[in-house]
Design a protein around this motif. Structure first.
Motif, PDB file in Angstrom:
ATOM      1  N   VAL A 185       0.829  -1.208   0.000  1.00  0.00           N
ATOM      2  CA  VAL A 185       0.000   0.000   0.000  1.00  0.00           C
ATOM      3  C   VAL A 185       0.863   1.257   0.000  1.00  0.00           C
ATOM      4  O   VAL A 185       0.626   2.204  -0.765  1.00  0.00           O
ATOM      5  CB  VAL A 185      -0.946  -0.002   1.219  1.00  0.00           C
ATOM      6  CG1 VAL A 185      -1.635   1.350   1.368  1.00  0.00           C
ATOM      7  CG2 VAL A 185      -1.988  -1.095   1.077  1.00  0.00           C
ATOM      8  N   THR A 186       1.883   1.278   0.845  1.00  0.00           N
ATOM      9  CA  THR A 186       2.702   2.487   0.960  1.00  0.00           C
ATOM     10  C   THR A 186       3.606   2.688  -0.256  1.00  0.00           C
ATOM     11  O   THR A 186       3.929   3.819  -0.613  1.00  0.00           O
ATOM     12  CB  THR A 186       3.557   2.449   2.235  1.00  0.00           C
ATOM     13  OG1 THR A 186       4.230   1.191   2.333  1.00  0.00           O
ATOM     14  CG2 THR A 186       2.701   2.654   3.465  1.00  0.00           C
ATOM     15  N   ALA A 187       4.024   1.600  -0.883  1.00  0.00           N
ATOM     16  CA  ALA A 187       4.806   1.732  -2.112  1.00  0.00           C
ATOM     17  C   ALA A 187       3.973   2.402  -3.200  1.00  0.00           C
ATOM     18  O   ALA A 187       4.433   3.322  -3.891  1.00  0.00           O
ATOM     19  CB  ALA A 187       5.295   0.361  -2.579  1.00  0.00           C
ATOM     20  N   VAL A 188       2.735   1.940  -3.341  1.00  0.00           N
ATOM     21  CA  VAL A 188       1.827   2.562  -4.313  1.00  0.00           C
ATOM     22  C   VAL A 188       1.569   4.021  -3.938  1.00  0.00           C
ATOM     23  O   VAL A 188       1.569   4.911  -4.800  1.00  0.00           O
ATOM     24  CB  VAL A 188       0.507   1.771  -4.391  1.00  0.00           C
ATOM     25  CG1 VAL A 188      -0.514   2.504  -5.265  1.00  0.00           C
ATOM     26  CG2 VAL A 188       0.750   0.371  -4.928  1.00  0.00           C
ATOM     27  N   ALA A 189       1.360   4.276  -2.648  1.00  0.00           N
ATOM     28  CA  ALA A 189       1.100   5.647  -2.189  1.00  0.00           C
ATOM     29  C   ALA A 189       2.283   6.560  -2.489  1.00  0.00           C
ATOM     30  O   ALA A 189       2.106   7.691  -2.958  1.00  0.00           O
ATOM     31  CB  ALA A 189       0.807   5.644  -0.693  1.00  0.00           C
ATOM     32  N   ALA A 190       3.495   6.087  -2.215  1.00  0.00           N
ATOM     33  CA  ALA A 190       4.688   6.914  -2.439  1.00  0.00           C
ATOM     34  C   ALA A 190       4.843   7.282  -3.899  1.00  0.00           C
ATOM     35  O   ALA A 190       5.284   8.392  -4.232  1.00  0.00           O
ATOM     36  CB  ALA A 190       5.936   6.183  -1.945  1.00  0.00           C
ATOM     37  N   LEU A 191       4.478   6.379  -4.785  1.00  0.00           N
ATOM     38  CA  LEU A 191       4.680   6.609  -6.212  1.00  0.00           C
ATOM     39  C   LEU A 191       3.511   7.342  -6.860  1.00  0.00           C
ATOM     40  O   LEU A 191       3.673   7.924  -7.937  1.00  0.00           O
ATOM     41  CB  LEU A 191       4.908   5.270  -6.924  1.00  0.00           C
ATOM     42  CG  LEU A 191       5.657   5.295  -8.253  1.00  0.00           C
ATOM     43  CD1 LEU A 191       7.027   5.954  -8.115  1.00  0.00           C
ATOM     44  CD2 LEU A 191       5.816   3.885  -8.809  1.00  0.00           C
ATOM     45  N   THR A 192       2.350   7.332  -6.222  1.00  0.00           N
ATOM     46  CA  THR A 192       1.172   7.934  -6.859  1.00  0.00           C
ATOM     47  C   THR A 192       0.590   9.117  -6.107  1.00  0.00           C
ATOM     48  O   THR A 192      -0.430   9.673  -6.524  1.00  0.00           O
ATOM     49  CB  THR A 192       0.065   6.870  -7.038  1.00  0.00           C
ATOM     50  OG1 THR A 192      -0.303   6.358  -5.754  1.00  0.00           O
ATOM     51  CG2 THR A 192       0.529   5.746  -7.932  1.00  0.00           C
ATOM     52  N   TRP A 397      10.336  11.761   0.551  1.00  0.00           N
ATOM     53  CA  TRP A 397       9.422  10.681   0.221  1.00  0.00           C
ATOM     54  C   TRP A 397       9.991   9.765  -0.856  1.00  0.00           C
ATOM     55  O   TRP A 397       9.586   8.595  -0.962  1.00  0.00           O
ATOM     56  CB  TRP A 397       8.069  11.252  -0.217  1.00  0.00           C
ATOM     57  CG  TRP A 397       7.101  11.262   0.918  1.00  0.00           C
ATOM     58  CD1 TRP A 397       6.949  12.234   1.854  1.00  0.00           C
ATOM     59  CD2 TRP A 397       6.164  10.237   1.250  1.00  0.00           C
ATOM     60  NE1 TRP A 397       5.977  11.899   2.754  1.00  0.00           N
ATOM     61  CE2 TRP A 397       5.481  10.672   2.402  1.00  0.00           C
ATOM     62  CE3 TRP A 397       5.839   9.009   0.691  1.00  0.00           C
ATOM     63  CZ2 TRP A 397       4.482   9.906   3.006  1.00  0.00           C
ATOM     64  CZ3 TRP A 397       4.840   8.247   1.286  1.00  0.00           C
ATOM     65  CH2 TRP A 397       4.179   8.699   2.429  1.00  0.00           C
ATOM     66  N   ALA A 398      10.900  10.278  -1.659  1.00  0.00           N
ATOM     67  CA  ALA A 398      11.562   9.402  -2.640  1.00  0.00           C
ATOM     68  C   ALA A 398      12.267   8.264  -1.921  1.00  0.00           C
ATOM     69  O   ALA A 398      12.220   7.101  -2.355  1.00  0.00           O
ATOM     70  CB  ALA A 398      12.560  10.207  -3.473  1.00  0.00           C
ATOM     71  N   TYR A 399      12.909   8.572  -0.793  1.00  0.00           N
ATOM     72  CA  TYR A 399      13.595   7.524  -0.034  1.00  0.00           C
ATOM     73  C   TYR A 399      12.600   6.608   0.658  1.00  0.00           C
ATOM     74  O   TYR A 399      12.823   5.391   0.742  1.00  0.00           O
ATOM     75  CB  TYR A 399      14.538   8.144   0.995  1.00  0.00           C
ATOM     76  CG  TYR A 399      15.310   7.099   1.767  1.00  0.00           C
ATOM     77  CD1 TYR A 399      16.276   6.322   1.136  1.00  0.00           C
ATOM     78  CD2 TYR A 399      15.055   6.864   3.113  1.00  0.00           C
ATOM     79  CE1 TYR A 399      16.969   5.334   1.829  1.00  0.00           C
ATOM     80  CE2 TYR A 399      15.744   5.887   3.814  1.00  0.00           C
ATOM     81  CZ  TYR A 399      16.701   5.124   3.165  1.00  0.00           C
ATOM     82  OH  TYR A 399      17.380   4.141   3.853  1.00  0.00           O
ATOM     83  N   TYR A 400      11.499   7.163   1.154  1.00  0.00           N
ATOM     84  CA  TYR A 400      10.482   6.319   1.778  1.00  0.00           C
ATOM     85  C   TYR A 400       9.984   5.262   0.787  1.00  0.00           C
ATOM     86  O   TYR A 400       9.922   4.073   1.091  1.00  0.00           O
ATOM     87  CB  TYR A 400       9.287   7.157   2.241  1.00  0.00           C
ATOM     88  CG  TYR A 400       9.578   8.125   3.353  1.00  0.00           C
ATOM     89  CD1 TYR A 400      10.748   8.061   4.102  1.00  0.00           C
ATOM     90  CD2 TYR A 400       8.657   9.122   3.688  1.00  0.00           C
ATOM     91  CE1 TYR A 400      10.999   8.945   5.138  1.00  0.00           C
ATOM     92  CE2 TYR A 400       8.897  10.008   4.724  1.00  0.00           C
ATOM     93  CZ  TYR A 400      10.061   9.932   5.445  1.00  0.00           C
ATOM     94  OH  TYR A 400      10.293  10.809   6.456  1.00  0.00           O
ATOM     95  N   GLY A 401       9.601   5.731  -0.408  1.00  0.00           N
ATOM     96  CA  GLY A 401       9.113   4.804  -1.418  1.00  0.00           C
ATOM     97  C   GLY A 401      10.151   3.769  -1.799  1.00  0.00           C
ATOM     98  O   GLY A 401       9.835   2.594  -2.043  1.00  0.00           O
TER      99      GLY A 401
END
Length: 482
Positions: A185-192, A397-401
Motif C-alpha cells: 500500500v505504501t509503495a503505491v502511495a509513495a509513487l502515486t 518521500w523518494a527515499y520512503y518509497g
C-alpha cells in the motif's frame, strides 16, 4: 468518466474512510499511546528540545547522524500540505478545522514517537540474520559497513539500514502478511501521491505569483529532485540538513509579519475557530458543521504531520544511534513544529486577512494573505516557501518509497524506481488539484490501518523506551530496554 466525476468518486471513497473510521482509529491510537507513554509529549518536552540539537551519533550503525535523520523526517513531513493542505482545510471545513488540526497534533505526537523508536529498534542492517529488532534491543550490527577491502573508504562508508513499519510488523509483531500488505500500500502511495501533490501545489503557486507555466515548473522540479535522490539517503540527508531549517525560519518570519499586521482581529478569529469546531452548521450552510471541520482538520492534519503513516520509522531508523528514545524525542519536536507552528501560520494568515472567504484555495490563498501585509513581496515569499516545502518533501518521500519497494522487490528496483519517481513529477504539476488531494486522502487512509495495529501491539516496548534516559547505559546493556 470525466476528471470531475473521478475526483468526486475518489473523494467520496476517502470521505467514507475518514469519517468515522480513520478519524476514530487515529484519535483512539493517539490517546491510547499518550496514556501508555504517560503523556511523553509533555513529560519529556524539555528533553526533546535538548535532543533536537544533538548532531553527533550515540554509537551504533546507520547512514545519517541523528540530526540529519531528524531533518530528513522534518523535510518530508513539512511539505506543501502545511501550506496548500491546511488552506484547503480552512476553505472547505471552515475555521473550526484548525482546532482539530491542533487536537490531532497533540495526540499524534505520541504516535510519531512510537513510530520513531520502533524504527530504530527494529531495523535490518545487512541481512535477516543481523536484524537488531529480532535479537532484542536496538543493537546495530557492525556488518552494516559496506563491503570492500579492509581499510578502504568503502569499508568505512555506512550502509543505509532497511527500516520502516514493515520490519516492526514482521519482527516485532511477528506478522509477515501484515508487513507485506503495508509495504504494498505504501509503495503505491509513495509513487502515486507525493510526485503529484507536491509538484501540483508548487507549480500552482509559481504560476499564480511568477507566471511560470506549470509544465515548465514540473520539468524543472523533476530535474532538481533527480540531482539529489540519485545520490541515495546520504545525499538526501545532507540536503535536508541545510534546507529544513531555512524553510521553517523563512515561513515563520513571513507568517509572523502577517499575523502581527492583523493582531487586532485575533480574538475574533479565535472565537470563530472555537465556534466552528463545535458548530451544528457546515461551513457552506449545511448540518453538522463540526463533523465537516473535524474531517478536514484531521485529514489535513494527518497529511501535514504524517503521524500514523509509519514514515517516521523510515527516516529515524537511518540514524547512527543505538538509543531509540533519542530519535523518538526528535519526533516529538517534529510534530510540534509541523502542527503548532507551520500549520497554524498557514491557517491564521488566511483567517486573519479574510482570504479564506475570497474564493482562493490551496497555496494561492496563503500567497494572497501574505500579499495583504507585504504587497508585492508576500506572494514571492510564499512561492519560495512552497517550492522549498515541496522540494524537500519530494526528496524525503523518494527515499520512503524506495524502502517500501525494496522490501517487496529487493535492491534491484532502486535505480528504476528513482527514474520513474522523477518522471511522474511533470504530470503531477499539471494534474487537477481536486483529483490529486482526494487520491492522497484515500491512500493515506489505507496505509494507516496496518501501521496502527503494530503500534498498539508493540506499545509495551514503546512505553519502556519512553522512560529510558537519553544518556546512560546503552540499549544492549543488561537492564536496558529489551
Amino acid at each position: 468518466m470525466t476528471a470531475s466525476s473521478l475526483a468526486n468518486l475518489i473523494q467520496s471513497t476517502a470521505d467514507w474512510f475518514f469519517m468515522p473510521w480513520v478519524v476514530a482509529v487515529l484519535l483512539g491510537t493517539g490517546l491510547f499511546l499518550t496514556v501508555r507513554t504517560r503523556v511523553v509529549q509533555l513529560r519529556r518536552f524539555g528533553d526533546a528540545c535538548r535532543a533536537a540539537f544533538v548532531r553527533a551519533g550515540s554509537g551504533g550503525t546507520g547512514a545519517l547522524t541523528p540530526f540529519q535523520a531528524f531533518m530528513t523526517s522534518l523535510a518530508a513531513s513539512i511539505g506543501t500540505g502545511n501550506i496548500a493542505g491546511v488552506a484547503t482545510a480552512i476553505v472547505s471545513g471552515g475555521p473550526g478545522a484548525l482546532f482539530w488540526i491542533w487536537v490531532y497534533g497533540f495526540v499524534a505526537t505520541a504516535i510519531k514517537f512510537a513510530e520513531a523508536v520502533l524504527g530504530v529498534t527494529y531495523r535490518e542492517i545487512s541481512g535477516p540474520s543481523e536484524r537488531n529488532g529480532a535479537s532484542g534491543g536496538a543493537r546495530a550490527s557492525e556488518a552494516s559497513l559496506s563491503e570492500g577491502p579492509e581499510g578502504t573508504a568503502a569499508e568505512r562508508r555506512p550502509r543505509a539500514p532497511r527500516t520502516g513499519p514493515m520490519y516492526y510488523l514482521r519482527d516485532g509483531l511477528k506478522s509477515p502478511a501484515l508487513a507485506t500488505s503495508f509495504a504494498v500500500v505504501t509503495a503505491v502511495a509513495a509513487l502515486t501521491t507525493t510526485p503529484f501533490t507536491q509538484p501540483n501545489s508548487m507549480a500552482l503557486v509559481l504560476n499564480t505569483v511568477v507566471g511560470i507555466p506549470r509544465i515548465a515548473s514540473g520539468i524543472a522540479i523533476a530535474v532538481l529532485t533527480w540531482l539529489v535522490i540519485i545520490g541515495g539517503i546520504q545525499a538526501i540527508g545532507r540536503a535536508a540538513e541545510k534546507l529544513s531549517p531555512l524553510k521553517v525560519s523563512l515561513y515563520l518570519i513571513g507568517g509572523l509579519v502577517v499575523i502581527l499586521s492583523n493582531v487586532t482581529r485575533l480574538p475574533e478569529v479565535l472565537a470563530l475557530i472555537l465556534a466552528g469546531a463545535f458548530s451544528t452548521k457546515a461551513a457552506a450552510g449545511g448540518a453538522l458543521g463540526w463533523l465537516v471541520a473535524m474531517r478536514y482538520g484531521i485529514a489535513r492534519g494527518v497529511y501535514a504531520n504524517e503521524a500514523g503513516y509509519g514514515t517516521a520509522a523510515v527516516a529515524y531508523g537511518t540514524a547512527r544511534s543505538e538509543r531509540p528514545v533519542q530519535q523518538g524525542l526528535n519526533a516529538v519536536i517534529e510534530v510540534f513544529i509541523v502542527s503548532f507552528v507551520t500549520s497554524t501560520i498557514s491557517a491564521m494568515t488566511i483567517l486573519l486577512t479574510g482570504v479564506w472567504q475570497s474564493g482562493f484555495t490551496s497555496s494561492a490563498a496563503v500567497a494572497a494573505a501574505f500579499n495583504t501585509a507585504m504587497p508585492g513581496i508576500g506572494g514571492y515569499i510564499v512561492a519560495f516557501c512552497v517550492f522549498l516545502f515541496g522540494y524537500t518533501t519530494l526528496i524525503g518521500w523518494a527515499y520512503y518509497g524506495e524502502q517500501f519497494f525494496e522490501y517487496i522487490l529487493g535492491r534491484k528496483v532502486t535505480i528504476p524506481y528513482r527514474w520513474i519517481y522523477c518522471a511522474l513529477i511533470p504530470f503531477g504539476a499539471v494534474s487537477r488539484v481536486e483529483v490529486v488531494w482526494a487520491w492522497g486522502d484515500l491512500m493515506n487512509a489505507l496505509q494507516v490501518f496496518p501501521n496502527v495495529i503494530g503500534l498498539i501491539g508493540l506499545s509495551g516496548l514503546v512505553a519502556k523506551i519512553a522512560r529510558s534516559p537519553i544518556v546512560g547505559p546503552g540499549p544492549s546493556d543488561p537492564g536496558q530496554v529489551r
